[in-house]
Design a protein around this motif. Structure first.
Motif, short mmCIF file in Angstrom:
data_model
loop_
_atom_site.label_atom_id
_atom_site.label_comp_id
_atom_site.label_asym_id
_atom_site.label_seq_id
_atom_site.Cartn_x
_atom_site.Cartn_y
_atom_site.Cartn_z
N GLN A 126 0.86 -1.18 0.00
CA GLN A 126 0.00 0.00 0.00
C GLN A 126 0.89 1.23 0.00
O GLN A 126 2.03 1.18 0.49
N GLU A 142 0.72 5.93 -0.42
CA GLU A 142 -0.02 7.17 -0.60
C GLU A 142 0.81 8.06 -1.51
O GLU A 142 2.04 8.06 -1.42
N ASN A 150 -4.74 13.52 -4.40
CA ASN A 150 -4.17 12.73 -3.31
C ASN A 150 -4.86 11.38 -3.32
O ASN A 150 -6.08 11.30 -3.37
N ARG A 163 -4.70 7.07 -1.99
CA ARG A 163 -4.16 5.89 -1.30
C ARG A 163 -4.29 4.75 -2.29
O ARG A 163 -5.32 4.60 -2.94
N SER A 214 -8.71 11.24 -2.78
CA SER A 214 -9.10 12.01 -1.59
C SER A 214 -10.50 12.58 -1.69
O SER A 214 -11.18 12.73 -0.68
#
Length: 153
Positions: free
Chosen positions: A38, A40, A56, A58, A76
């Motif tokens: 994972q 970001e 943004n 993830r 985001s």
């Protein structure tokens, strides 16, 4: 004119999701994929690549048993960007087809994890895949997975 775009292979497929955690659970618990990593990311680089304002995100990289990679992305702004059509027949809807050994066991695993089949398994009536049993299942955000069980000996 040379119509070869220079494509050498498929690297991965990506899906934008509203909840990365829920989508990871679907791919790992219901489909048996392995969570690889994972991360970001965001900023100008991602805006330049994607064209998405305020990008943004993830991300999660998941691996199918055969090594095929699925990337999940939770932006985001989430649902503000829209959502996947509820109908597999809607323009822009897509699906990921997975070959399974036992279509009923695959459906049971999806249902145990909290999702459902959209229909019932049916054999393809003709053509090169005659006898292959197929069914669509829905995961988070109405992402569609097609299970395909080739005919047995």
């Amino acid at each position: 004119m040379n119509n070869n775009a220079g494509v050498t292979h498929v690297d991965h497929i990506g899906f934008a999701v509203s909840s990365l955690d829920e989508a990871i659970r679907f791919y790992t618990e219901a489909l048996g994929f392995t969570l690889e990593r994972q991360a970001e990311m965001g900023g100008d680089f991602l805006r330049q690549v994607t064209g998405v304002d305020d990008p943004n995100v993830r991300t999660a990289i998941l691996k199918a048993p055969d090594g095929f990679i699925v990337e999940l992305l939770q932006y985001s702004n989430g649902r503000r960007h829209g959502q996947t059509p509820e109908s597999a027949g809607a323009i822009g809807a897509a699906h990921l087809a997975l070959t399974v050994r036992d279509i009923h066991a695959a459906i049971a695993r999806v249902e145990t994890a909290g999702w459902k089949a959209n229909g019932s398994p049916q054999p393809i009536p003709g053509g090169p895949r005659k006898g292959t049993r197929v069914v669509y299942v829905s995961g988070p955000d109405h992402l569609t997975i097609e299970f395909m069980q080739p005919p047995g000996p």
